[in-house]
Write a protein that holds these residues in place. Sequence first.
Motif, PDB file in Angstrom:
ATOM      1  N   PHE A   5       0.753  -1.402  -0.014  1.00  0.00           N
ATOM      2  CA  PHE A   5      -0.115   0.096  -0.104  1.00  0.00           C
ATOM      3  C   PHE A   5       0.829   1.202   0.192  1.00  0.00           C
ATOM      4  N   GLN A   6       1.863   1.168   0.683  1.00  0.00           N
ATOM      5  CA  GLN A   6       2.728   2.494   0.868  1.00  0.00           C
ATOM      6  C   GLN A   6       3.479   2.800  -0.450  1.00  0.00           C
ATOM      7  N   GLY A   7       3.943   1.531  -1.248  1.00  0.00           N
ATOM      8  CA  GLY A   7       4.431   1.627  -2.420  1.00  0.00           C
ATOM      9  C   GLY A   7       3.576   2.334  -3.600  1.00  0.00           C
ATOM     10  N   PHE A   8       2.229   1.641  -3.233  1.00  0.00           N
ATOM     11  CA  PHE A   8       1.164   2.267  -4.145  1.00  0.00           C
ATOM     12  C   PHE A   8       0.921   3.667  -3.944  1.00  0.00           C
ATOM     13  N   ILE A   9       0.805   4.289  -3.115  1.00  0.00           N
ATOM     14  CA  ILE A   9       0.742   5.703  -2.679  1.00  0.00           C
ATOM     15  C   ILE A   9       1.713   6.540  -3.281  1.00  0.00           C
ATOM     16  N   GLU A  10       3.182   6.169  -3.120  1.00  0.00           N
ATOM     17  CA  GLU A  10       4.140   6.636  -3.446  1.00  0.00           C
ATOM     18  C   GLU A  10       4.306   6.678  -4.750  1.00  0.00           C
ATOM     19  N   TRP A  11       4.025   5.450  -5.418  1.00  0.00           N
ATOM     20  CA  TRP A  11       4.109   5.490  -7.142  1.00  0.00           C
ATOM     21  C   TRP A  11       2.899   6.568  -7.747  1.00  0.00           C
ATOM     22  N   LEU A  12       1.759   6.408  -7.124  1.00  0.00           N
ATOM     23  CA  LEU A  12       0.567   7.326  -7.487  1.00  0.00           C
ATOM     24  C   LEU A  12       0.955   8.591  -7.480  1.00  0.00           C
ATOM     25  N   GLY A  13       1.504   9.237  -6.425  1.00  0.00           N
ATOM     26  CA  GLY A  13       2.103  10.417  -6.237  1.00  0.00           C
ATOM     27  C   GLY A  13       3.070  10.816  -7.245  1.00  0.00           C
ATOM     28  N   GLU A  14       4.129  10.140  -7.742  1.00  0.00           N
ATOM     29  CA  GLU A  14       5.018  10.397  -8.616  1.00  0.00           C
ATOM     30  C   GLU A  14       4.453  10.310 -10.023  1.00  0.00           C
ATOM     31  N   SER A  15       3.390   9.501 -10.315  1.00  0.00           N
ATOM     32  CA  SER A  15       2.852   9.475 -11.349  1.00  0.00           C
ATOM     33  C   SER A  15       1.986  10.338 -12.023  1.00  0.00           C
ATOM     34  N   LEU A  16       1.524  11.241 -11.266  1.00  0.00           N
ATOM     35  CA  LEU A  16       0.508  12.348 -11.469  1.00  0.00           C
ATOM     36  C   LEU A  16       1.209  13.409 -11.849  1.00  0.00           C
ATOM     37  N   ILE A  17       0.911  14.256 -12.825  1.00  0.00           N
ATOM     38  CA  ILE A  17       1.433  15.582 -13.361  1.00  0.00           C
ATOM     39  C   ILE A  17       1.035  16.906 -12.892  1.00  0.00           C
ATOM     40  N   TYR A  18      -0.360  17.080 -12.993  1.00  0.00           N
ATOM     41  CA  TYR A  18      -0.829  18.182 -12.510  1.00  0.00           C
ATOM     42  C   TYR A  18      -1.742  18.032 -11.228  1.00  0.00           C
ATOM     43  N   GLY A  19      -2.280  16.859 -11.334  1.00  0.00           N
ATOM     44  CA  GLY A  19      -3.232  16.083 -10.195  1.00  0.00           C
ATOM     45  C   GLY A  19      -2.207  15.895  -9.136  1.00  0.00           C
ATOM     46  N   GLY A  20      -2.861  15.170  -7.980  1.00  0.00           N
ATOM     47  CA  GLY A  20      -1.973  14.760  -6.818  1.00  0.00           C
ATOM     48  C   GLY A  20      -2.766  14.128  -5.833  1.00  0.00           C
ATOM     49  N   LEU A  21      -2.267  14.073  -4.775  1.00  0.00           N
ATOM     50  CA  LEU A  21      -3.133  13.177  -3.590  1.00  0.00           C
ATOM     51  C   LEU A  21      -2.568  13.961  -2.266  1.00  0.00           C
ATOM     52  N   ARG A  22      -3.355  13.627  -1.386  1.00  0.00           N
ATOM     53  CA  ARG A  22      -3.179  14.239  -0.092  1.00  0.00           C
ATOM     54  C   ARG A  22      -3.579  13.216   0.945  1.00  0.00           C
ATOM     55  N   VAL A  23      -2.455  12.767   1.738  1.00  0.00           N
ATOM     56  CA  VAL A  23      -2.562  11.634   2.462  1.00  0.00           C
ATOM     57  C   VAL A  23      -2.592  12.290   4.134  1.00  0.00           C
ATOM     58  N   HIS A  24      -3.776  12.058   4.769  1.00  0.00           N
ATOM     59  CA  HIS A  24      -4.118  12.636   5.969  1.00  0.00           C
ATOM     60  C   HIS A  24      -3.358  11.726   7.060  1.00  0.00           C
ATOM     61  N   ASP A  25      -3.111  12.275   8.175  1.00  0.00           N
ATOM     62  CA  ASP A  25      -2.443  11.471   9.364  1.00  0.00           C
ATOM     63  C   ASP A  25      -3.661  10.459   9.872  1.00  0.00           C
ATOM     64  N   PRO A  26      -3.509   9.104  10.286  1.00  0.00           N
ATOM     65  CA  PRO A  26      -4.424   8.280  10.693  1.00  0.00           C
ATOM     66  C   PRO A  26      -5.269   8.889  11.697  1.00  0.00           C
ATOM     67  N   ALA A  27      -6.676   8.528  11.947  1.00  0.00           N
ATOM     68  CA  ALA A  27      -7.431   9.021  12.944  1.00  0.00           C
ATOM     69  C   ALA A  27      -8.520   8.160  12.852  1.00  0.00           C
ATOM     70  N   PRO A  28      -9.492   8.092  14.024  1.00  0.00           N
ATOM     71  CA  PRO A  28     -10.537   7.041  14.245  1.00  0.00           C
ATOM     72  C   PRO A  28     -11.706   7.443  13.148  1.00  0.00           C
ATOM     73  N   ASP A  29     -12.061   6.223  12.638  1.00  0.00           N
ATOM     74  CA  ASP A  29     -13.152   6.416  11.729  1.00  0.00           C
ATOM     75  C   ASP A  29     -14.705   6.515  12.436  1.00  0.00           C
ATOM     76  N   GLN A  30     -15.821   6.272  11.931  1.00  0.00           N
ATOM     77  CA  GLN A  30     -16.880   6.678  12.316  1.00  0.00           C
ATOM     78  C   GLN A  30     -17.282   5.470  13.432  1.00  0.00           C
ATOM     79  N   TRP A  31     -16.641   4.267  13.290  1.00  0.00           N
ATOM     80  CA  TRP A  31     -16.706   3.297  14.466  1.00  0.00           C
ATOM     81  C   TRP A  31     -15.580   3.197  15.351  1.00  0.00           C
ATOM     82  N   GLY A  32     -14.660   4.245  15.226  1.00  0.00           N
ATOM     83  CA  GLY A  32     -13.803   4.246  16.261  1.00  0.00           C
ATOM     84  C   GLY A  32     -12.213   3.589  15.897  1.00  0.00           C
ATOM     85  N   ARG A  33     -12.448   2.896  14.708  1.00  0.00           N
ATOM     86  CA  ARG A  33     -11.053   2.102  14.132  1.00  0.00           C
ATOM     87  C   ARG A  33     -10.280   3.224  13.615  1.00  0.00           C
TER      88      ARG A  33
END
Length: 180
Positions: free
Chosen positions: A21-49
């Motif tokens: 997964f980490q490799g995928f996110i890195e690959w995706l960020g490097e592959s985009l030219i004008y677009g991009g991605l934003r990775v947020h810090d881990p946080a509890p979801d609506q079920w607390g996970r």
Amino acid sequence: MADYEKSRTDIAAEEGFTGTFQGFIEWLGESLIYGGLRVHDPAPDQWGRLSTTIETFTGGFSSDEHLLGRLRFSLWLTTNWVRSERGGLDVYEFPDWLVNDPEEREWLEPDRGLVNDFYRVRTVRVYDRHDRDYVELAYDKPIEVVLLEPNFDVMEPNATLIIRPHRNPLPDPFAPKKQS
């Protein structure tokens, strides 16, 4: 860039990605030219996970739109999709166990240029050439529909339609975790 050159985004969309997964996110960020991605810090979801929210955006560039559009049909990303917003923003939420899992997965299959999709269906019905008789096949998991035509010929179609259980079934999120 000359008109005949493929952008790194076009090449990435064609080749797909298999890895962590980490490799995928890195690959995706490097592959985009004008677009991009934003990775947020881990946080509890609506079920607390604990989960990680990732936002992707196209930036209006057609190659980036193509790559990110293909992600919408990836089983792993579709099942973690939260919402899409006007302007090319897609939001995904990934559980912590998946974000930190060292197992390699096929996050994006290589682009075959034809139909390559997955569906949630219970029954597939295939009719004979006279449209009278049919065979029904039952499925209890997502299926993958692939149209392969390795030697494209406009005058003589020679494609093969493949319907099969998806090759990368999703793990049960409630299953006990593997002990290290």
